[in-house]
Design a protein around this motif. Structure first.
Motif, short mmCIF file in Angstrom:
data_model
loop_
_atom_site.label_atom_id
_atom_site.label_comp_id
_atom_site.label_asym_id
_atom_site.label_seq_id
_atom_site.Cartn_x
_atom_site.Cartn_y
_atom_site.Cartn_z
N GLN A 24 -21.74 -33.30 0.88
CA GLN A 24 -22.48 -32.94 2.08
C GLN A 24 -21.51 -32.78 3.25
OE1 GLN A 24 -25.13 -36.29 2.50
NE2 GLN A 24 -26.56 -35.54 0.97
N SER A 25 -21.82 -31.87 4.17
CA SER A 25 -21.01 -31.72 5.37
C SER A 25 -21.70 -30.79 6.35
CB SER A 25 -19.61 -31.18 5.05
OG SER A 25 -19.59 -29.77 5.08
N PRO A 26 -21.42 -30.95 7.65
CA PRO A 26 -22.00 -30.02 8.62
C PRO A 26 -21.43 -28.61 8.46
CG PRO A 26 -20.40 -31.46 9.66
CD PRO A 26 -20.59 -31.97 8.27
N ASP A 27 -20.23 -28.51 7.89
CA ASP A 27 -19.61 -27.19 7.70
C ASP A 27 -20.36 -26.35 6.68
OD1 ASP A 27 -17.67 -27.99 9.51
OD2 ASP A 27 -16.33 -28.74 7.95
N THR A 28 -20.86 -26.99 5.61
CA THR A 28 -21.59 -26.27 4.57
C THR A 28 -23.09 -26.25 4.81
OG1 THR A 28 -21.77 -28.28 3.22
CG2 THR A 28 -19.85 -26.86 2.83
N GLY A 29 -23.53 -27.07 5.79
CA GLY A 29 -24.96 -27.12 6.06
C GLY A 29 -25.75 -27.91 5.04
#
Length: 311
Positions: A24-29
């Motif tokens: 999970q990450s904010p970069d991949t949404g």
């Protein structure tokens, strides 16, 4: 809190929270689920009163929903994430953008500020303070924002929400560069990381106190909060010597930090709750990935084992 009244932020245990897990990450949404965030907050809620959130994203929506629905006793400092509005060619890990990207960032920043205000008004019983951004004015920032933009965002938030407003930044710029911002915010928020500044554990707490008092003594009319302070547990040697980080050293610094904060009644947000493998480079020992008091699989590190024997 009403901004027309004297600012009072009660001391209490405080922690920075971001719930991104493996994959999970904010970069991949790809964001944590409701149940994952609920699991995290149930781990934290008996031991921390305050949470700091960095961004007005989908994760934040769920965190606030979980707190309200599950009736958890947290107070939240909510931040807006503001992206680069100008190039910072002095940033060693990339602060250069096209003109089109900078224009898009400005538009996103406005959207972030509007959403911050909306959430502040939607959850007034949970959100106790607001931040107009994070580490966007320090000279090494890869998301540099001009001072006049930050001041504009602070004023927008003040006009739209009742909670006290701050801006979260490394302690050093507050001593000179951010003087104009001091008059705009309701309280000052500083970050202090002795281990990033090549201090060993024997120097660390004294250095943190120096960082804090250098700002607090300069602006005695403004409350000062520490919104980030912590100690990593692993490093690949880049920026932080691998010999200078471990779970033993994290435990020492944490206990010293909490002891001093409680004695002096300084609200201090520990960085951070859980390890986040999405951060930094691809190297597993990248220090950015290893600041949690818990591992990414929610197991307590040494500093937490005495009070979390059941996990």
């Amino acid at each position: 809190m009403n901004r027309n009244e004297p600012l009072t932020i009660e001391p209490g245990k405080a922690i920075c929270y971001s719930g991104f897990r493996e994959g999970q990450s904010p970069d991949t949404g790809v964001y944590p689920t409701y149940e994952q965030i609920k699991e995290d907050l149930l781990i934290l809620h008996d031991h921390w009163k305050y949470l700091r959130l960095y961004d007005c994203d989908e994760q934040t929506d769920l965190v606030l929903e979980v707190i309200r629905k599950e009736k958890l006793d947290f107070k939240v400092m909510l931040g807006a994430y503001i992206g680069a509005e100008m190039n910072n060619f002095g940033c060693p890990w990339g602060g250069s953008y096209s003109e089109e990207e900078l224009i898009q960032n400005k538009e996103r920043n406005q959207t972030q500020i509007y959403k911050l205000i909306k959430l502040a008004n939607q959850y007034p019983e949970i959100i106790f303070s607001l931040s107009a951004g994070n580490e966007a004015l320090v000279n090494w920032s890869d998301h540099y924002v001009p001072m006049e933009s930050v001041i504009k965002y602070v004023r927008m938030i003040k006009a739209g929400a009742k909670q006290p407003v701050t801006f979260c930044e490394n302690y050093a710029p507050w001593l000179d560069k951010l003087k104009a911002l001091v008059d705009e915010v309701d309280f000052i928020s500083i970050h202090t990381y002795p281990v990033w500044e090549y201090k060993n554990i024997h120097e660390a707490m004294e250095y943190t106190k120096q960082n804090y008092y250098s700002v607090a003594d300069k602006y005695p009319h403004k409350p000062v909060v520490i919104t980030e302070a912590g100690w990593a547990t692993n490093s690949n040697g880049r920026g932080i010597s691998s010999e200078n980080v471990s779970q033993d050293l994290q435990e020492i610094y944490y206990n010293d930090l909490i002891g001093w904060s409680e004695k002096e009644e300084v609200l201090t947000f520990v960085f951070e709750a859980f390890d986040e493998p999405w951060k930094g480079s691809q190297e597993p020992m990248e220090p950015e990935k290893h600041w949690g008091l818990f591992t990414v699989d929610r197991k307590p590190k040494k500093v937490m084992r005495k009070i979390y024997t059941e996990l």
